[in-house]
Every structure is written in structure tokens, then in C-alpha cells.
Design an enzyme around this catalytic site. Structure first.
Site, PDB file in Angstrom:
ATOM      1  N   LYS A 111       0.843  -1.200   0.000  1.00 56.88           N
ATOM      2  CA  LYS A 111       0.000   0.000   0.000  1.00 56.88           C
ATOM      3  C   LYS A 111       0.875   1.245   0.000  1.00 56.88           C
ATOM      4  CE  LYS A 111      -3.870   0.250   2.294  1.00 56.88           C
ATOM      5  NZ  LYS A 111      -4.969   0.270   1.333  1.00 56.88           N
ATOM      6  N   SER A 112       0.416   2.280  -0.671  1.00 56.81           N
ATOM      7  CA  SER A 112       1.195   3.511  -0.793  1.00 56.81           C
ATOM      8  C   SER A 112       1.425   4.190   0.557  1.00 56.81           C
ATOM      9  CB  SER A 112       0.527   4.481  -1.768  1.00 56.81           C
ATOM     10  OG  SER A 112      -0.731   4.882  -1.290  1.00 56.81           O
ATOM     11  N   TYR A 114       2.263   2.851   3.392  1.00 64.03           N
ATOM     12  CA  TYR A 114       3.503   2.315   3.948  1.00 64.03           C
ATOM     13  C   TYR A 114       4.698   2.645   3.059  1.00 64.03           C
ATOM     14  CZ  TYR A 114       1.268  -0.110   7.800  1.00 64.03           C
ATOM     15  OH  TYR A 114       0.606  -0.394   8.969  1.00 64.03           O
ATOM     16  N   ARG A 116       5.254   5.185   1.271  1.00 60.60           N
ATOM     17  CA  ARG A 116       5.636   6.590   1.468  1.00 60.60           C
ATOM     18  C   ARG A 116       6.383   6.805   2.781  1.00 60.60           C
ATOM     19  NH1 ARG A 116       1.229   9.937  -1.686  1.00 60.60           N
ATOM     20  NH2 ARG A 116       0.526   8.263  -3.033  1.00 60.60           N
ATOM     21  N   LEU A 136       3.769 -12.274   5.114  1.00 62.67           N
ATOM     22  CA  LEU A 136       4.117 -10.921   4.672  1.00 62.67           C
ATOM     23  C   LEU A 136       5.540 -10.599   5.093  1.00 62.67           C
ATOM     24  CD1 LEU A 136       0.878  -9.276   6.098  1.00 62.67           C
ATOM     25  CD2 LEU A 136       1.325  -9.711   3.672  1.00 62.67           C
ATOM     26  N   GLU A 137       6.280  -9.966   4.203  1.00 60.75           N
ATOM     27  CA  GLU A 137       7.647  -9.542   4.506  1.00 60.75           C
ATOM     28  C   GLU A 137       7.688  -8.021   4.503  1.00 60.75           C
ATOM     29  OE1 GLU A 137       7.245 -11.435   1.396  1.00 60.75           O
ATOM     30  OE2 GLU A 137       7.319 -13.351   2.429  1.00 60.75           O
TER      31      GLU A 137
END
Length: 188
Positions: A111-112, A114, A116, A136-137
Site C-alpha cells: 500500500k502507498s 507504507y 511513502r 508478509l515480509e
């Protein structure tokens, strides 16, 4: 191959258990508290991070070896937030459990919100007939500690339906990550 819309995602979630638990709309507020959005979007689904984390540590001076992974390289945390040290890495899992159809490939992008903040979310493709919680990494690329929120959106999955069914699926191969639950470490 075509990307699938919100209508397809809702239909497949209801009829085939594509995503469980499933949120049919985009959620941006929990009660009166704003959250990083999750749920169905126009052409994808924003997945949430569960409250189980494994944070890389170097206290044992281990070598990271994908063929012989030493799980003492991590510290386990169960919390509503995960603080990832500067220039470090953490693993987590999705709240959602996936069941991918035989003619579908799922691709995940961070997601943008995170991105950003210098937090990169990496997930490998979900292959046809794979099922499980997604590991998830998270990479913190900044020189500062970074916060990841559990039970909020962290990445978006996109569903691509093929024009023809694959000859051999992940399920056919009995892939080593089939049916994984919890945060799953590398397997040789």
C-alpha cells in the site's frame, strides 16, 4: 488473462471461500478510529496484517540461509503494532486465509501509505490452487524505527484470471507452503 473486478471478488468470496474472513467493502474507520484501509477495492482486495510478528535480530550472529534457516534469527512478538528497527526486516501473516482457484494467479503490492514511509511490503505471487495465510515480509528501508499496525491494511492483492486452466497447479505439485497458517519461515 484479465484482471478481476470487485463484483468477481465478492462473488468468489461468497461461492468459493476465496478470502476468509471477507470484507465486501473498503473499511477506513473502525468505530470512531481511522484505520489504514482494508477490504474490497475496485480491482483488488486490501489485506490486513495479523498481530503475530517475527522481527529479525542479530543477537545470535546467525547467517541467513534459505536452505537451512535458523529460527533463532527472529524475536516473536504478539501485539497491535510492530516496531521494525532501522534498516531491518519483519515477517507477519495476513488475517485473511486464501483459496486460489485453478485458473487464477494473485499478485500482491504494498500500500502507498507504507511505501511513502519507507516500509516495503513484499509477497510472492499466490499460485493457482494455493491456499493458506499469506506470509508478509516488511522491510524498513529508513534509518528510523518504523511502525506496522495489526488488523489494518498493509497491501493489495490483484486477481488475474487466465484464458485457460494451468496444466499443473500449486496444489497438484503439493507445494511446501500449501495450507500454511501462522507466520511461516523458509522451508528447504
Amino acid at each position: 488473462m484479465s484482471i478481476k473486478s470487485d463484483k468477481w471478488i465478492r462473488r468468489m468470496a461468497a461461492s468459493h471461500g476465496l478470502i476468509e474472513p471477507f470484507e465486501p467493502r473498503q473499511v477506513r474507520v473502525d468505530g470512531d478510529r481511522p484505520v489504514i484501509s482494508y477490504g474490497t477495492s475496485s480491482y483488488g482486495y486490501d489485506i490486513r496484517c495479523a498481530d503475530e510478528f517475527k522481527i529479525f535480530t542479530n543477537i545470535n550472529s546467525a547467517i541467513v540461509d534459505p536452505k537451512n534457516f535458523d529460527d533463532s534469527s527472529f524475536v516473536d512478538i504478539k501485539s497491535d503494532v510492530c516496531i521494525i528497527p532501522p534498516n531491518s526486516f519483519a515477517l507477519a501473516r495476513t488475517v485473511e486465509y486464501f483459496r486460489v482457484p485453478r485458473d487464477v494467479l494473485v499478485v500482491c503490492l504494498g500500500k502507498s501509505t507504507y511505501a511513502r514511509c519507507g516500509i516495503i511490503v513484499n509477497v510472492t505471487p499466490l499460485e493457482p490452487e494455493w491456499e493458506g495465510h499469506v506470509t508478509l515480509e516488511f522491510s524498513n528501508t529508513t534509518p528510523l524505527p518504523a511502525k506496522v499496525y495489526a488488523n489494518e491494511g498493509v497491501a493489495q492483492v490483484l486477481f488475474f484470471e487466465s484464458d485457460e486452466v494451468c496444466e499443473t497447479s500449486y496444489g497438484d505439485r503439493a507445494g511446501k507452503y500449501q495450507g500454511q497458517t501462522g507466520v511461516t519461515l523458509p522451508r528447504a
